[in-house]
Design a protein around this motif. Structure first.
Motif, PDB file in Angstrom:
ATOM      1  N   UNK A   8       3.922   8.166  37.892  1.00 30.64           N
ATOM      2  CA  UNK A   8       5.312   8.611  37.718  1.00 30.64           C
ATOM      3  C   UNK A   8       6.169   8.183  38.898  1.00 30.64           C
ATOM      4  N   UNK A   9       5.639   8.280  40.104  1.00 29.61           N
ATOM      5  CA  UNK A   9       6.382   7.884  41.299  1.00 29.61           C
ATOM      6  C   UNK A   9       6.620   6.382  41.287  1.00 29.61           C
ATOM      7  N   UNK A  10       5.573   5.622  41.017  1.00 30.60           N
ATOM      8  CA  UNK A  10       5.670   4.167  41.047  1.00 30.60           C
ATOM      9  C   UNK A  10       6.523   3.639  39.899  1.00 30.60           C
ATOM     10  N   UNK A  11       6.323   4.164  38.710  1.00 33.60           N
ATOM     11  CA  UNK A  11       7.027   3.629  37.550  1.00 33.60           C
ATOM     12  C   UNK A  11       8.497   4.009  37.511  1.00 33.60           C
ATOM     13  N   UNK A  12       8.921   4.916  38.381  1.00 33.62           N
ATOM     14  CA  UNK A  12      10.324   5.320  38.389  1.00 33.62           C
ATOM     15  C   UNK A  12      11.223   4.246  38.993  1.00 33.62           C
ATOM     16  N   UNK A  13      10.652   3.209  39.552  1.00 25.28           N
ATOM     17  CA  UNK A  13      11.446   2.156  40.160  1.00 25.28           C
ATOM     18  C   UNK A  13      11.625   0.973  39.211  1.00 25.28           C
ATOM     19  N   UNK A  14      12.870   0.628  38.928  1.00 27.53           N
ATOM     20  CA  UNK A  14      13.153  -0.544  38.105  1.00 27.53           C
ATOM     21  C   UNK A  14      12.991  -1.823  38.903  1.00 27.53           C
ATOM     22  N   UNK A  15      12.806  -1.688  40.188  1.00 34.36           N
ATOM     23  CA  UNK A  15      12.658  -2.827  41.086  1.00 34.36           C
ATOM     24  C   UNK A  15      11.295  -3.497  40.953  1.00 34.36           C
ATOM     25  N   UNK A  16      10.316  -2.816  40.385  1.00 31.49           N
ATOM     26  CA  UNK A  16       8.941  -3.331  40.340  1.00 31.49           C
ATOM     27  C   UNK A  16       8.808  -4.624  39.542  1.00 31.49           C
ATOM     28  N   UNK A  28      15.157   3.149  45.774  1.00 26.13           N
ATOM     29  CA  UNK A  28      14.548   4.330  45.152  1.00 26.13           C
ATOM     30  C   UNK A  28      15.608   5.404  44.922  1.00 26.13           C
ATOM     31  N   UNK A  29      15.547   6.009  43.764  1.00 21.67           N
ATOM     32  CA  UNK A  29      16.490   7.080  43.433  1.00 21.67           C
ATOM     33  C   UNK A  29      16.098   8.384  44.112  1.00 21.67           C
ATOM     34  N   UNK A  30      14.855   8.484  44.531  1.00 21.49           N
ATOM     35  CA  UNK A  30      14.340   9.707  45.148  1.00 21.49           C
ATOM     36  C   UNK A  30      14.168   9.487  46.649  1.00 21.49           C
ATOM     37  N   UNK A  31      14.927  10.182  47.477  1.00 14.09           N
ATOM     38  CA  UNK A  31      14.802  10.002  48.924  1.00 14.09           C
ATOM     39  C   UNK A  31      13.451  10.457  49.485  1.00 14.09           C
ATOM     40  N   UNK A  32      12.690  11.202  48.702  1.00 14.45           N
ATOM     41  CA  UNK A  32      11.377  11.665  49.144  1.00 14.45           C
ATOM     42  C   UNK A  32      10.245  10.816  48.567  1.00 14.45           C
ATOM     43  N   UNK A  33      10.560   9.583  48.184  1.00 14.60           N
ATOM     44  CA  UNK A  33       9.575   8.718  47.532  1.00 14.60           C
ATOM     45  C   UNK A  33       8.334   8.502  48.389  1.00 14.60           C
ATOM     46  N   UNK A  55       4.497  -0.687  55.707  1.00 13.92           N
ATOM     47  CA  UNK A  55       3.800  -1.578  54.781  1.00 13.92           C
ATOM     48  C   UNK A  55       4.593  -1.732  53.485  1.00 13.92           C
ATOM     49  N   UNK A  56       5.130  -0.638  52.964  1.00 13.41           N
ATOM     50  CA  UNK A  56       5.921  -0.703  51.735  1.00 13.41           C
ATOM     51  C   UNK A  56       7.161  -1.563  51.923  1.00 13.41           C
ATOM     52  N   UNK A  57       7.789  -1.471  53.095  1.00 16.83           N
ATOM     53  CA  UNK A  57       8.956  -2.312  53.381  1.00 16.83           C
ATOM     54  C   UNK A  57       8.578  -3.786  53.366  1.00 16.83           C
ATOM     55  N   UNK A  58       7.389  -4.115  53.889  1.00 14.08           N
ATOM     56  CA  UNK A  58       6.958  -5.511  53.916  1.00 14.08           C
ATOM     57  C   UNK A  58       6.513  -5.994  52.537  1.00 14.08           C
ATOM     58  N   UNK A  59       5.717  -5.192  51.865  1.00 15.64           N
ATOM     59  CA  UNK A  59       5.145  -5.605  50.582  1.00 15.64           C
ATOM     60  C   UNK A  59       6.171  -5.580  49.457  1.00 15.64           C
ATOM     61  N   UNK A  60       7.046  -4.596  49.465  1.00 13.62           N
ATOM     62  CA  UNK A  60       8.052  -4.427  48.417  1.00 13.62           C
ATOM     63  C   UNK A  60       9.442  -4.328  49.037  1.00 13.62           C
ATOM     64  N   UNK A  61       9.980  -5.436  49.547  1.00 11.99           N
ATOM     65  CA  UNK A  61      11.294  -5.372  50.201  1.00 11.99           C
ATOM     66  C   UNK A  61      12.347  -4.760  49.270  1.00 11.99           C
ATOM     67  N   UNK A  62      13.068  -3.801  49.781  1.00  7.78           N
ATOM     68  CA  UNK A  62      14.136  -3.175  49.017  1.00  7.78           C
ATOM     69  C   UNK A  62      13.709  -2.018  48.146  1.00  7.78           C
ATOM     70  N   UNK A  63      12.411  -1.819  47.965  1.00  8.26           N
ATOM     71  CA  UNK A  63      11.938  -0.761  47.073  1.00  8.26           C
ATOM     72  C   UNK A  63      12.414   0.614  47.519  1.00  8.26           C
ATOM     73  N   UNK A  64      12.238   0.927  48.782  1.00  9.51           N
ATOM     74  CA  UNK A  64      12.610   2.259  49.259  1.00  9.51           C
ATOM     75  C   UNK A  64      14.125   2.438  49.304  1.00  9.51           C
ATOM     76  N   UNK A  65      14.828   1.366  49.611  1.00  9.12           N
ATOM     77  CA  UNK A  65      16.282   1.452  49.626  1.00  9.12           C
ATOM     78  C   UNK A  65      16.836   1.654  48.212  1.00  9.12           C
TER      79      UNK A  65
END
Length: 105
Positions: free
Chosen positions: A4-12, A65-70, A53-63
């Motif tokens: 649910x956490x991972x699939x909530x991102x349309x960036x994937x 993300x709709x959930x600030x607590x991702x 690691x997430x910033x390197x592997x998935x650039x922009x994913x956290x930025x």
């Protein structure tokens, strides 16, 4: 919960279609070890290391993300042994969830 956490991102979808995303086990292990142990156990990552690691592997994913607590939610979902660290086996669960959420691209 992790799915649910991972699939909530349309960036994937764009991440998985990128040629920079290397699913080779050796590459994943090297990437993991590059971030692991900087401020904790040698073969695991704390929340800060996981975030880097997430910033390197998935650039922009956290930025994006709709959930600030991702990161907190990912950490909780990945940390099966509840030691507040993510080891390589727990990290592989994340990669599997990302691949599954993106349709296996």
């Amino acid at each position: 919960m992790l799915y649910a956490v991972v699939s909530s991102s349309t960036y994937l979808s764009s991440i998985m279609s990128s040629s920079n995303f290397d699913l080779a086990p050796k590459g994943l292990k090297e990437l993991f070890l590059k971030h692991a142990g900087k401020s904790g156990k040698k073969n695991s990552m704390n929340k800060g290391e996981l975030k880097a690691l997430l910033h390197e592997l998935f650039p922009g994913l956290l930025e994006n993300a709709k959930d600030p607590e991702a990161v907190d939610k990912l950490m909780k979902a990945l940390d099966h042994n509840e030691d507040c660290e993510v080891d390589f086996d727990e990290f592989v669960v994340l990669i599997t969830a990302v691949v599954n959420a993106s349709g296996g691209r």
